[in-house]
Scaffold this motif. Structure first.
Motif, PDB file in Angstrom:
ATOM      1  N   ASP A  60       8.732 -35.516 -32.046  1.00 51.06           N
ATOM      2  CA  ASP A  60       7.268 -35.443 -32.132  1.00 51.06           C
ATOM      3  C   ASP A  60       6.650 -35.021 -30.806  1.00 51.06           C
ATOM      4  N   ARG A  61       7.132 -35.618 -29.727  1.00 50.00           N
ATOM      5  CA  ARG A  61       6.569 -35.282 -28.425  1.00 50.00           C
ATOM      6  C   ARG A  61       6.947 -33.861 -28.012  1.00 50.00           C
ATOM      7  N   GLY A  62       8.162 -33.459 -28.305  1.00 52.82           N
ATOM      8  CA  GLY A  62       8.574 -32.092 -27.983  1.00 52.82           C
ATOM      9  C   GLY A  62       7.764 -31.065 -28.737  1.00 52.82           C
ATOM     10  N   ARG A  63       7.504 -31.335 -30.004  1.00 59.56           N
ATOM     11  CA  ARG A  63       6.691 -30.396 -30.787  1.00 59.56           C
ATOM     12  C   ARG A  63       5.262 -30.342 -30.249  1.00 59.56           C
ATOM     13  N   ALA A  64       4.749 -31.490 -29.793  1.00 59.48           N
ATOM     14  CA  ALA A  64       3.408 -31.496 -29.207  1.00 59.48           C
ATOM     15  C   ALA A  64       3.371 -30.653 -27.935  1.00 59.48           C
ATOM     16  N   VAL A  65       4.425 -30.744 -27.127  1.00 62.93           N
ATOM     17  CA  VAL A  65       4.506 -29.940 -25.907  1.00 62.93           C
ATOM     18  C   VAL A  65       4.545 -28.453 -26.257  1.00 62.93           C
ATOM     19  N   ARG A  66       5.430 -28.090 -27.192  1.00 57.69           N
ATOM     20  CA  ARG A  66       5.581 -26.694 -27.571  1.00 57.69           C
ATOM     21  C   ARG A  66       4.265 -26.121 -28.109  1.00 57.69           C
ATOM     22  N   GLU A  67       3.598 -26.864 -28.984  1.00 62.45           N
ATOM     23  CA  GLU A  67       2.353 -26.385 -29.574  1.00 62.45           C
ATOM     24  C   GLU A  67       1.250 -26.269 -28.527  1.00 62.45           C
ATOM     25  N   HIS A  68       1.211 -27.220 -27.594  1.00 64.47           N
ATOM     26  CA  HIS A  68       0.219 -27.190 -26.518  1.00 64.47           C
ATOM     27  C   HIS A  68       0.388 -25.943 -25.663  1.00 64.47           C
ATOM     28  N   LEU A  69       1.614 -25.615 -25.308  1.00 61.09           N
ATOM     29  CA  LEU A  69       1.880 -24.439 -24.485  1.00 61.09           C
ATOM     30  C   LEU A  69       1.647 -23.150 -25.264  1.00 61.09           C
ATOM     31  N   ALA A  83      17.248 -30.719 -25.792  1.00 62.37           N
ATOM     32  CA  ALA A  83      17.397 -32.088 -25.268  1.00 62.37           C
ATOM     33  C   ALA A  83      17.475 -33.096 -26.414  1.00 62.37           C
ATOM     34  N   GLU A  84      18.036 -34.285 -26.121  1.00 66.41           N
ATOM     35  CA  GLU A  84      18.102 -35.350 -27.115  1.00 66.41           C
ATOM     36  C   GLU A  84      16.760 -36.043 -27.288  1.00 66.41           C
ATOM     37  N   ARG A  85      15.969 -36.079 -26.202  1.00 61.53           N
ATOM     38  CA  ARG A  85      14.639 -36.679 -26.276  1.00 61.53           C
ATOM     39  C   ARG A  85      13.729 -35.918 -25.316  1.00 61.53           C
ATOM     40  N   THR A  86      12.445 -35.971 -25.578  1.00 67.11           N
ATOM     41  CA  THR A  86      11.474 -35.344 -24.686  1.00 67.11           C
ATOM     42  C   THR A  86      11.079 -36.334 -23.605  1.00 67.11           C
TER      43      THR A  86
END
Length: 324
Positions: A60-69, A83-86
């Motif tokens: 969830d956090r990784g997708r939020a980062v990707r979408e933000h960028l 990565a295994e976790r963001t």
């Protein structure tokens, strides 16, 4: 809005993460961040083609980062989502509006392979935790070495004492990266920690920076909070640019990253990026240097005037300068 200067790409290698921001009397808030990611975001909002080599997860956090960028046009290199976790950084905002950080970080990015026939980046940026923390720091060093023949190399030490170990150990790595770089930006707090100088005088600061310049960089710029910025060049230019006392600070999250991206954007505008412009960068004149530093300061001023790492677009920057 079209960005001025030559065409080309900025490759940023460094951490992207989620800042868990804690403000006085407010609930915690998850905000995508990470110093190098903020630089990539700032460049993209200014109309530069920006690519980020990072290490996030498909969570969830990784997708939020990707979408933000992606919303601002930043592309991720292939393999950046392995990565295994963001990673996260807890950013606590004090009553003085300054942020302190606690990190939970995993850093092992892929090497940013270029597609066959693609042009190399005109600028490569790294900094902060990514350039120190293993195993990814080895990849960072290799990227700087491999792209020096084609690209302007930019570095921001952005010291994080919680993760960088003893200052003397970190200093050895930082100085090796400075020697690989064309543009170095740091804060006076970075220098004070790295060299164990709590009461760092201007004379001591300039002496340290002059030592850095002798190892290879063309330009070194130090931010000094309310005292503005100090810029030095390998050709002997020394310049102090005062801070704007009228700026109302919401918080300082992302201020240094916005300043760094502003320096890079201004050098791009002045046709001083790319390895073929290295000699010209070493010969930068005082008038051009002043424009570059003031441009970076104007961008950082907008960022600190609003909450979080929220750098301006070129249209916002132009509008702000027009009002001034």
């Amino acid at each position: 809005m079209t960005a001025p200067g030559r065409e080309g790409t900025a490759l940023v290698i460094g951490e992207a993460l989620v800042d868990v921001v804690i403000r006085p009397d407010e609930d915690p808030e998850d905000i995508p961040g990470g110093s190098p990611a903020n630089v990539a975001l700032g460049l993209a909002r200014l109309g530069r083609d920006a690519e980020l080599d990072c290490w996030i997860a498909d969570d969830d956090r990784g997708r939020a980062v990707r979408e933000h960028l992606a919303a601002s046009g930043v592309r991720l290199t292939t393999g950046s989502e392995g990565a295994e976790r963001t990673s996260t950084a807890q950013a606590t905002i004090g009553t003085d509006r300054a942020a302190t950080y606690f990190f939970d970080l995993d850093w092992n990015p892929p090497y940013p392979e270029r597609e066959a026939g693609s042009e190399p980046p005109v600028l490569v940026h790294t900094g902060s935790i990514a350039a120190i923390l293993q195993p990814g720091a080895q990849t960072v060093a290799k990227v700087l070495d491999d792209f020096r023949a084609t690209s302007t190399i930019c570095y921001d030490p952005n010291a994080r004492p919680q993760l960088m170990g003893e200052p003397a150990d970190a200093r050895a790595t930082v100085e090796s990266l400075i020697a690989r770089s064309d543009l170095v930006k740091c804060s006076d707090e970075d220098v004070a920690w790295l060299y164990g100088r709590e009461d760092l005088s201007t004379e001591d600061l300039e002496s340290i920076l002059e030592g850095w310049l002798k190892t290879g960089p063309a330009v070194v710029v130090v931010t000094r909070g309310k005292e503005g910025a100090l810029a030095l060049t390998s050709s002997g230019v020394r310049m102090r640019v005062p801070a704007d006392p009228s700026v109302v600070v919401a918080d300082t999250v992302g201020a240094g990253d916005s300043f760094m991206g502003g320096l890079e954007d201004a050098l791009w505008t002045e046709d001083l990026v790319g390895a073929d412009r290295r000699e010209a960068l070493h010969a930068i004149d005082p008038e051009t240097l002043e424009r570059v530093v003031k441009h970076a300061a104007a961008i950082a001023d907008i960022t600190v005037s609003r909450a979080g790492a929220n750098p301006p677009t070129r249209a916002e920057l132009t509008g702000s300068l027009d009002r001034d």
